[in-house]
Design a protein around this motif. Structure first.
Motif: not given
Ligand code: NI
Length: 225
Positions: A103-108
């Motif tokens: 999971v990327l910091p932005g939620g992706q």
């Protein structure tokens, strides 16, 4: 498919990266290991998103975007920000499998289809530290020159053998490919390599255009984005 990509970074880029990595603050690698990894992982890592990690990560990503062999073999859709790890003498990472979703910091959410290891230390600088990957045809031992990279399916069991002298320094990261299936991706790569060879030996041959058409139509059929 296990594939070595030579000279992803020049000697100057490796040196520039190492200067930044040597001055950076490293933490215990166990903090980012999952339940399964924490028992077998013993190394140091740069904190994800730290300035040094971002700075050297940029060098790596820029080089990859300009590397035709990497693009052809990986057909990347999303490349996760590169991470960095360091193994001193006595350190190791036992057999494990990488998590399937990051999971990327932005939620992706990114599916890990391909794992990459880019070497920042020359093989002469350390003993041990081989990356062992369980491939379809048995296990492969990988230890590449600085600036070279290995790419392998994230579905493979793998380990880093104990370092017995010196320091092993690498970047590692994952990517989601436009082609999820390893077999389909390997076929497209084989086909691309054959087309390139035909094109360089006989550029006017009508099969160059015909086969290029087939390649792109297969990619159109299989690609997800
Ligand atoms: Ni791993």
């Amino acid at each position: 498919m296990l594939l070595a990509i030579p000279n992803v970074l020049t000697a100057a880029q490796v040196a520039e990266g190492r200067k930044i990595l040597d001055a950076a603050d490293w933490v215990d690698g166990r903090v980012t290991a999952g339940h399964q990894g924490a028992h077998v992982k013993d190394n140091a890592q740069l904190p994800e998103g730290s300035p040094a990690s971002r700075q050297v990560g940029e060098i790596v990503l820029k080089a990859l975007q300009a590397n035709p062999l990497f693009i052809s073999a990986a057909l990347p859709l999303h490349i996760l920000p590169p991470n960095f790890n360091r193994y001193a003498a006595g350190q190791t990472f036992g057999t494990h499998i990488d998590g399937s979703v990051r999971v990327l910091p932005g939620g992706q959410r990114i599916r890990t289809d391909i794992s990459c290891t880019l070497f920042f230390a020359a093989p002469e600088e350390y003993d041990g530290g081989e990356l062992i990957v369980e491939d379809t045809y048995g296990s492969k031992s990988v230890k590449l020159p600085a600036g070279h990279m290995i790419l392998y399916p994230s579905s493979s069991l793998h380990q880093v053998r104990p370092v017995t002298r010196g320091t092993r320094l690498c970047s590692f990261f994952w990517l989601q490919s436009m082609i999820r299936d390893n077999g389909q991706r390997a076929m497209l790569f084989d086909m691309d390599v054959a087309i390139q060879r035909l094109n360089s030996e006989n550029p006017k041959h009508p099969s160059v255009i015909a086969l290029t058409g087939v390649y792109h139509n297969l990619l159109r059929q299989w690609a997800e984005m």
